[in-house]
Write a protein that holds these residues in place. Structure first.
Motif, PDB file in Angstrom:
ATOM      1  N   TYR A  51       0.827  -1.213   0.000  1.00 26.38           N
ATOM      2  CA  TYR A  51       0.000   0.000   0.000  1.00 26.38           C
ATOM      3  C   TYR A  51       0.855   1.254   0.000  1.00 26.38           C
ATOM      4  N   LEU A  52       1.850   1.305   0.889  1.00 22.90           N
ATOM      5  CA  LEU A  52       2.714   2.480   0.975  1.00 22.90           C
ATOM      6  C   LEU A  52       3.919   2.324   0.053  1.00 22.90           C
ATOM      7  N   PRO A  53       4.372   3.418  -0.553  1.00 25.57           N
ATOM      8  CA  PRO A  53       5.564   3.334  -1.398  1.00 25.57           C
ATOM      9  C   PRO A  53       6.812   3.073  -0.565  1.00 25.57           C
ATOM     10  N   VAL A  54       7.771   2.387  -1.180  1.00 23.72           N
ATOM     11  CA  VAL A  54       9.068   2.146  -0.563  1.00 23.72           C
ATOM     12  C   VAL A  54      10.098   2.992  -1.297  1.00 23.72           C
ATOM     13  N   VAL A  55      10.799   3.832  -0.559  1.00 20.68           N
ATOM     14  CA  VAL A  55      11.812   4.710  -1.144  1.00 20.68           C
ATOM     15  C   VAL A  55      13.193   4.180  -0.768  1.00 20.68           C
ATOM     16  N   ALA A  56      14.021   3.950  -1.777  1.00 22.44           N
ATOM     17  CA  ALA A  56      15.379   3.460  -1.546  1.00 22.44           C
ATOM     18  C   ALA A  56      16.335   4.601  -1.222  1.00 22.44           C
ATOM     19  N   SER A  57      16.192   5.716  -1.937  1.00 19.65           N
ATOM     20  CA  SER A  57      17.051   6.884  -1.697  1.00 19.65           C
ATOM     21  C   SER A  57      16.476   8.087  -2.427  1.00 19.65           C
ATOM     22  N   TYR A  58      16.982   9.262  -2.088  1.00 19.69           N
ATOM     23  CA  TYR A  58      16.599  10.474  -2.812  1.00 19.69           C
ATOM     24  C   TYR A  58      17.702  11.511  -2.678  1.00 19.69           C
ATOM     25  N   GLY A  59      17.703  12.475  -3.598  1.00 19.79           N
ATOM     26  CA  GLY A  59      18.696  13.541  -3.549  1.00 19.79           C
ATOM     27  C   GLY A  59      18.925  14.139  -4.923  1.00 19.79           C
ATOM     28  N   PRO A  60      19.686  15.229  -4.996  1.00 22.85           N
ATOM     29  CA  PRO A  60      20.050  15.808  -6.294  1.00 22.85           C
ATOM     30  C   PRO A  60      20.897  14.809  -7.079  1.00 22.85           C
ATOM     31  N   HIS A  61      20.540  14.580  -8.317  1.00 25.13           N
ATOM     32  CA  HIS A  61      21.233  13.598  -9.154  1.00 25.13           C
ATOM     33  C   HIS A  61      21.877  14.348 -10.322  1.00 25.13           C
ATOM     34  N   PHE A  62      23.185  14.131 -10.521  1.00 24.30           N
ATOM     35  CA  PHE A  62      23.906  14.818 -11.590  1.00 24.30           C
ATOM     36  C   PHE A  62      24.322  13.867 -12.711  1.00 24.30           C
ATOM     37  N   GLY A  63      23.814  12.636 -12.664  1.00 21.85           N
ATOM     38  CA  GLY A  63      24.152  11.661 -13.685  1.00 21.85           C
ATOM     39  C   GLY A  63      23.066  11.449 -14.725  1.00 21.85           C
ATOM     40  N   GLU A  64      22.001  12.240 -14.642  1.00 21.79           N
ATOM     41  CA  GLU A  64      20.916  12.133 -15.611  1.00 21.79           C
ATOM     42  C   GLU A  64      21.254  12.957 -16.862  1.00 21.79           C
ATOM     43  N   GLU A  65      20.327  13.007 -17.806  1.00 21.64           N
ATOM     44  CA  GLU A  65      20.528  13.806 -19.012  1.00 21.64           C
ATOM     45  C   GLU A  65      20.756  15.277 -18.653  1.00 21.64           C
ATOM     46  N   ARG A  66      21.584  15.955 -19.451  1.00 26.10           N
ATOM     47  CA  ARG A  66      21.943  17.346 -19.153  1.00 26.10           C
ATOM     48  C   ARG A  66      20.722  18.247 -19.044  1.00 26.10           C
ATOM     49  N   VAL A  67      19.691  17.967 -19.855  1.00 23.58           N
ATOM     50  CA  VAL A  67      18.500  18.818 -19.831  1.00 23.58           C
ATOM     51  C   VAL A  67      17.694  18.649 -18.545  1.00 23.58           C
ATOM     52  N   LEU A  68      17.956  17.595 -17.785  1.00 24.85           N
ATOM     53  CA  LEU A  68      17.299  17.403 -16.493  1.00 24.85           C
ATOM     54  C   LEU A  68      18.169  17.911 -15.343  1.00 24.85           C
ATOM     55  N   VAL A  69      19.474  17.767 -15.498  1.00 25.42           N
ATOM     56  CA  VAL A  69      20.409  18.084 -14.411  1.00 25.42           C
ATOM     57  C   VAL A  69      20.583  19.580 -14.223  1.00 25.42           C
ATOM     58  N   ASP A 207       2.971  11.181 -25.522  1.00 27.23           N
ATOM     59  CA  ASP A 207       3.199  12.197 -26.549  1.00 27.23           C
ATOM     60  C   ASP A 207       1.946  13.049 -26.749  1.00 27.23           C
ATOM     61  N   ARG A 208       0.795  12.412 -26.732  1.00 27.32           N
ATOM     62  CA  ARG A 208      -0.460  13.174 -26.866  1.00 27.32           C
ATOM     63  C   ARG A 208      -0.604  14.185 -25.750  1.00 27.32           C
ATOM     64  N   GLN A 209      -0.226  13.787 -24.533  1.00 20.82           N
ATOM     65  CA  GLN A 209      -0.406  14.667 -23.381  1.00 20.82           C
ATOM     66  C   GLN A 209       0.552  15.850 -23.368  1.00 20.82           C
ATOM     67  N   VAL A 210       1.837  15.594 -23.628  1.00 20.27           N
ATOM     68  CA  VAL A 210       2.833  16.654 -23.419  1.00 20.27           C
ATOM     69  C   VAL A 210       3.691  16.974 -24.640  1.00 20.27           C
ATOM     70  N   GLY A 211       3.633  16.156 -25.702  1.00 19.40           N
ATOM     71  CA  GLY A 211       4.367  16.456 -26.924  1.00 19.40           C
ATOM     72  C   GLY A 211       5.878  16.315 -26.782  1.00 19.40           C
ATOM     73  N   GLY A 212       6.584  16.901 -27.743  1.00 20.19           N
ATOM     74  CA  GLY A 212       8.047  16.836 -27.751  1.00 20.19           C
ATOM     75  C   GLY A 212       8.658  17.624 -26.613  1.00 20.19           C
ATOM     76  N   LEU A 213       9.963  17.405 -26.382  1.00 22.37           N
ATOM     77  CA  LEU A 213      10.641  18.015 -25.241  1.00 22.37           C
ATOM     78  C   LEU A 213      10.809  19.519 -25.422  1.00 22.37           C
ATOM     79  N   LYS A 214      10.461  20.258 -24.382  1.00 25.23           N
ATOM     80  CA  LYS A 214      10.569  21.716 -24.394  1.00 25.23           C
ATOM     81  C   LYS A 214      11.494  22.158 -23.269  1.00 25.23           C
ATOM     82  N   LEU A 215      12.346  23.138 -23.541  1.00 25.34           N
ATOM     83  CA  LEU A 215      13.323  23.631 -22.585  1.00 25.34           C
ATOM     84  C   LEU A 215      12.988  25.059 -22.176  1.00 25.34           C
ATOM     85  N   ASP A 216      13.409  25.433 -20.952  1.00 26.36           N
ATOM     86  CA  ASP A 216      13.226  26.817 -20.513  1.00 26.36           C
ATOM     87  C   ASP A 216      14.391  27.674 -20.999  1.00 26.36           C
TER      88      ASP A 216
END
Length: 299
Positions: A51-69, A207-216
């Motif tokens: 029922y409840l979610p299990v969280v293994a860890s959390y924090g700022p991640h710098f190993g993701e795609e540059r557009v997310l980091v 894709d229908r909901q949010v379309g292609g990737l958009k950057l700020d």
């Protein structure tokens, strides 16, 4: 661009979605396995989640795609258990063995707010599918307390369209990992019947909901679809079928990350064909293949 969930908060729709998703848990059909167990009473299905979610860890991640980091990192929350049983899973301690701690939606909301205060550009929900009701409830609580950064739905792609429709206007960035371009391969290596057929429908809905990737203005993603695909040795993932689907059926500005970091983890050595890394030649072949299809390739 303001996250869409803030609009749903103002209209009261976000609270209504929480109620609808809680009902789904009573006869769980959140993912394509459709186990129909009563998870609100602690019953567990294929994913292993309760029922409840299990969280293994959390924090700022710098190993993701540059557009997310960006500059301050992606605010990543790693959830335990999974809707797939990939024999080569590189996070098997979390996904298969469930390492982590149960958290309430209230505690999960606090984690989201902590990540925002630390300057993270987004809330990156890793393997969220089987915990969607609690996650949406946490978003409701956190939004009422000032959460205002985009939500990233970081998924295996094996999704029920009905669940995704209940996430419309809540998720800003969908990040599906299209693992296999063949149903039988998905069943063999991940115990996911109909994997490619189901994932194609799911990604079309994203894709229908949010379309292609958009950057700020700072080049950080704020909305859209970003697809990951892990290249396997000898084209075991049917990469050609995956990339052709993206090219022919999705928005042209959907972003694609072709990943080269496969290594034989978990139970991969039980399959001789999976017992080596990919070669540089294999990676560059598929990179060229994607460029010929004029995909929006990123890293």
């Amino acid at each position: 661009m303001e996250p869409q969930y803030l609009l749903l908060l103002k209209t009261g729709e976000l609270r209504d979605r929480v109620v609808k998703l809680e009902e789904v848990l009573k006869k769980c059909t959140l993912c394509p396995h459709n186990c129909q167990v009563n998870r609100s009473r602690g019953e567990r299905g294929f994913c292993g989640g309760g029922y409840l979610p299990v969280v293994a860890s959390y924090g700022p991640h710098f190993g993701e795609e540059r557009v997310l980091v960006g500059e301050h990192g992606s605010g990543t929350i790693f959830f335990s258990h999974c809707t797939l049983k990939c024999v080569f899973c590189q996070n098997c301690e979390i996904s298969q063995y469930g390492e982590g701690e149960e958290v309430t939606p209230q505690a999960l909301a606090k984690i989201m707010l902590i990540l925002q205060r630390r300057g993270c550009h987004n809330i990156n929900l890793v393997s969220p599918t089987h915990y969607v009701p609690a996650i949406v409830k946490a978003v409701l609580i956190a939004a009422e307390e000032g959460l205002k950064i985009p939500l990233v739905y970081n998924t295996s792609g094996y999704e029920n369209v009905e669940t995704l429709r209940l996430l419309e206007g809540i998720v800003d960035i969908y990040m599906p990992d299209i693992k296999f371009g063949d149903d039988e391969i998905g069943k063999k290596y991940a115990k996911a019947p109909g994997y490619f057929a189901i994932t194609k429908k799911a990604v079309l809905e994203m894709d229908r909901q949010v379309g292609g990737l958009k950057l700020d203005e700072k080049g950080v993603a704020c909305r859209g679809v970003l697809i990951r695909h892990l290249i396997l040795p000898e084209n075991l993932a049917k990469t050609d079928k995956v990339l052709e689907f993206i090219s022919k059926e999705l928005s042209s500005d959907v972003a694609v990350n072709l990943m080269d970091q496969y290594w034989p983890a978990h139970k991969a050595y039980s399959f001789s064909e999976l017992s080596r890394r990919i070669t540089r030649e294999e990676y560059h072949y598929w990179l060229s293949f994607g460029k010929k299809l004029k995909l929006n390739l990123i890293k």
